[in-house]
Design a protein around this motif. Structure first.
Motif, short mmCIF file in Angstrom:
data_model
loop_
_atom_site.label_atom_id
_atom_site.label_comp_id
_atom_site.label_asym_id
_atom_site.label_seq_id
_atom_site.Cartn_x
_atom_site.Cartn_y
_atom_site.Cartn_z
N ALA A 138 0.86 -1.29 -0.07
CA ALA A 138 0.19 -0.18 -0.22
C ALA A 138 0.99 1.21 0.07
O ALA A 138 1.95 1.39 0.47
N ARG A 139 0.35 2.35 -0.64
CA ARG A 139 1.10 3.39 -0.63
C ARG A 139 1.38 4.08 0.70
O ARG A 139 0.58 4.02 1.64
N ALA A 140 2.41 4.92 0.81
CA ALA A 140 2.82 5.39 2.17
C ALA A 140 3.07 6.81 1.84
O ALA A 140 3.90 6.93 0.76
N LEU A 141 3.00 7.95 2.58
CA LEU A 141 3.70 9.19 2.04
C LEU A 141 5.32 9.08 1.69
O LEU A 141 5.97 9.25 2.76
N GLY A 142 5.45 9.22 0.60
CA GLY A 142 6.77 9.56 0.01
C GLY A 142 7.68 8.25 0.67
O GLY A 142 8.99 8.36 0.43
N ARG A 143 7.33 7.20 0.58
CA ARG A 143 8.16 5.99 1.16
C ARG A 143 8.00 4.98 0.01
O ARG A 143 6.81 4.68 -0.58
N LYS A 144 9.18 4.42 -0.31
CA LYS A 144 8.95 3.22 -1.12
C LYS A 144 8.59 1.78 -0.46
O LYS A 144 8.46 1.99 0.79
N VAL A 145 8.49 1.02 -1.33
CA VAL A 145 7.89 -0.29 -0.91
C VAL A 145 9.13 -1.07 -0.19
O VAL A 145 10.34 -0.40 -0.73
N SER A 146 9.00 -1.91 0.25
CA SER A 146 10.22 -2.53 1.21
C SER A 146 11.09 -3.03 -0.02
O SER A 146 10.87 -3.51 -1.07
N ASP A 147 12.35 -3.18 0.29
CA ASP A 147 13.40 -3.67 -0.50
C ASP A 147 13.14 -5.16 -0.90
O ASP A 147 13.62 -5.88 -1.90
N GLU A 148 12.33 -6.05 -0.07
CA GLU A 148 12.09 -7.12 -0.44
C GLU A 148 11.32 -7.56 -1.76
O GLU A 148 11.25 -8.49 -2.53
N PHE A 149 10.77 -6.11 -2.14
CA PHE A 149 9.93 -6.36 -3.51
C PHE A 149 10.50 -5.36 -4.57
O PHE A 149 10.20 -4.67 -4.93
N THR A 150 11.83 -6.00 -4.89
CA THR A 150 12.85 -5.35 -5.95
C THR A 150 13.19 -6.43 -6.76
O THR A 150 13.37 -7.80 -6.55
N VAL A 151 13.08 -6.02 -8.22
CA VAL A 151 13.63 -7.10 -9.17
C VAL A 151 14.71 -6.17 -9.96
O VAL A 151 14.63 -5.02 -9.87
N PRO A 152 15.41 -7.08 -10.63
CA PRO A 152 16.51 -6.22 -11.62
C PRO A 152 16.05 -5.97 -12.86
O PRO A 152 15.40 -6.83 -13.55
N LEU A 153 16.10 -4.80 -13.47
CA LEU A 153 15.90 -4.32 -14.68
C LEU A 153 17.21 -3.52 -15.12
O LEU A 153 17.82 -2.61 -14.35
N CYS A 154 17.57 -3.93 -16.50
CA CYS A 154 18.56 -3.10 -16.76
C CYS A 154 18.22 -1.48 -17.18
O CYS A 154 16.94 -1.22 -16.97
#
Length: 125
Positions: free
Chosen positions: A51-67
């Protein structure tokens, strides 16, 4: 005599913590791009994973690699879910695989060795 005050924790459920890990982001950047399998990569935070939070990114556990090229393309597209669907890639299971294989769970293993990740039609919804 004053009435008992309700416990603060019961009034509003606390949102899940947003995990931060520089080691995990480094690990994700060491993986090949989910789209073209090229390196080097950026660690892209999947905005729809929490869920969105004011000015906060999602957790680092929800990251994937993109060039860099695909990372910029995704941000320019605007609709992240549609961008992934168009490529027939389900990024959340990949993010979960990467988090499970991350060196944050094993401090002795800090190398950013590539992990065999499923993508494309294998990971499609």
């Amino acid at each position: 005599m004053q009435p008992a005050l309700p416990e603060a924790g019961l009034a509003y459920p606390k949102e899940p913590p947003r995990k931060r890990s520089k080691a995990h982001l480094l690990f994700v950047r060491g993986q090949p791009c989910l789209v073209c399998r090229q390196t080097p990569c950026d660690a892209h935070h999947l905005k729809f994973a929490q869920a969105r939070a004011l000015g906060r990114k999602v957790s680092d556990e929800f990251t994937v690699p993109l060039c860099r090229a695909h990372h910029q393309e995704l941000h320019q597209h605007g609709n992240e879910r549609a961008w992934w669907a168009n490529l027939q890639i389900a990024p959340l299971p990949v993010a979960q695989e990467l988090w499970a294989a991350s060196p944050v769970h094993d401090p002795a293993n800090v190398a950013a060795a590539p992990v065999a990740i499923s993508f494309g039609s294998e990971a499609a919804r």
